[in-house]
Design a protein around this motif. Structure first.
Motif, PDB file in Angstrom:
ATOM      1  N   TYR A 164       3.749  22.357 -41.152  1.00 53.72           N
ATOM      2  CA  TYR A 164       3.907  21.675 -39.598  1.00 53.72           C
ATOM      3  C   TYR A 164       4.945  20.646 -39.879  1.00 53.72           C
ATOM      4  N   THR A 165       4.422  19.697 -40.614  1.00 53.55           N
ATOM      5  CA  THR A 165       5.413  18.343 -40.667  1.00 53.55           C
ATOM      6  C   THR A 165       6.854  18.502 -41.004  1.00 53.55           C
TER       7      THR A 165
ATOM      8  N   THR B 244       1.762  13.875 -31.914  1.00 50.82           N
ATOM      9  CA  THR B 244       1.049  14.669 -33.095  1.00 50.82           C
ATOM     10  C   THR B 244      -0.354  14.302 -33.430  1.00 50.82           C
TER      11      THR B 244
ATOM     12  N   ARG C 131      -2.633  15.926 -30.981  1.00 53.87           N
ATOM     13  CA  ARG C 131      -2.781  17.284 -31.525  1.00 53.87           C
ATOM     14  C   ARG C 131      -4.116  17.335 -32.637  1.00 53.87           C
TER      15      ARG C 131
ATOM     16  N   GLU D 237       6.946  19.992 -30.481  1.00 52.16           N
ATOM     17  CA  GLU D 237       5.847  20.178 -31.117  1.00 52.16           C
ATOM     18  C   GLU D 237       4.944  21.190 -30.383  1.00 52.16           C
TER      19      GLU D 237
ATOM     20  N   HIS E 177       3.824  24.169 -33.203  1.00 52.59           N
ATOM     21  CA  HIS E 177       2.220  24.498 -33.458  1.00 52.59           C
ATOM     22  C   HIS E 177       2.116  26.010 -32.967  1.00 52.59           C
TER      23      HIS E 177
END
Length: 262
Positions: free
Chosen positions: A88-89, A125, A128, A191, A195
């Motif tokens: 993800y990052t 973030t 989330r 994002e 995601h």
């Protein structure tokens, strides 16, 4: 019947799916810890008062990574390498969201605009992360293994979210409102796509490990696409609103420890 609780319970009950779940989580938290540490070291002189809060943010992320690795250790498991499509990052960085690692590896001080970019990215973030931990806390707060970890991490994520709201509002009051709105919108729209893509990739890996049928995998994939559709149509806006939090100066003290997971 599929539910969030039954799905996660299935993942937690199987060693290899639990191994992937904790490895993905630990990797992301460790990356966040490194990023925050570098940002704290490079904060411009005009914002040095912010450095201890950024340092604490990074320390919390490092702690979360250690917690997930400790959960693996308790099961006699080693971390697994995170597939690139599940990272993800790194996928966010590739989309130009947040501060580039090339910039963080340099020794040049950051600018005020860089700090605003960091805070806006974090606000999105952390929204989330806080929501995911609320969901896990709802179903597993009393779990004999996960419960304490979930409660601790959820508390920290709420602090991180409060901190980003408060600091962005401070910068908005100083005349940076337009830039903040722009970066928040760009970050949120990127994002939700990342995601979705990561969720699909992780579920595909889980499905292979757990032997899910095609129909079950299709139902889960359609659910992920449905969430993305909702977020694309307007759900993303929850990630860009700013309001003064009830928790003021949420990262103003020292980082808490997690000795039982160390």
């Amino acid at each position: 019947m599929l539910s969030a609780k039954s799905l996660f319970q299935e993942i937690l009950d199987h060693d290899q799916s639990f191994r992937l779940f904790c490895s993905v989580a630990a990797s992301g938290e460790a990356q966040g810890g490194w990023e925050n540490a570098r940002i704290a070291a490079l904060v411009p002189a005009s914002e040095r008062a912010l450095a201890p809060k950024i340092t604490r943010h990074g320390a919390d992320e490092d702690k979360h990574g250690r917690i997930f690795n400790a959960l693996l250790k308790k099961r006699g498991l080693e971390p697994v390498e995170v597939p690139p499509e599940c990272d993800y990052t790194m996928l966010l960085e590739k989309r130009g969201i947040g501060l580039a690692h090339e910039k963080l590896r340099a020794d040049q001080p950051l600018t005020v605009q860089d700090i605003i970019t960091y805070l806006a990215h974090s606000r999105v973030t952390e929204q989330r992360a806080a929501e995911q931990m609320v969901m896990l806390k709802k179903h597993f707060t009393d779990h004999p293994v996960l419960g304490r970890a979930v409660r601790m991490i959820s508390h920290d994520e709420d602090n991180h979210l409060a901190y980003t709201h408060e600091e962005l509002l401070r910068f908005a009051a100083a005349g940076h409102g337009r830039d903040i709105r722009r970066v928040l919108r760009e970050s949120a729209l990127a994002e939700i796509r990342v995601h979705r893509d990561v969720s699909l990739a992780v579920m595909a890996h889980m499905g292979r490990v757990l032997g899910w049928s095609r129909s079950k995998a299709a139902v889960l994939a359609s659910g992920i696409h449905a969430v993305y559709g909702y977020e694309r149509l307007g759900g993303w806006r929850r990630m860009v609103t700013l309001k003064m939090p009830e928790r003021r100066d949420a990262l103003g003290g020292p980082a808490t420890t997690a000795p039982e997971f160390a």
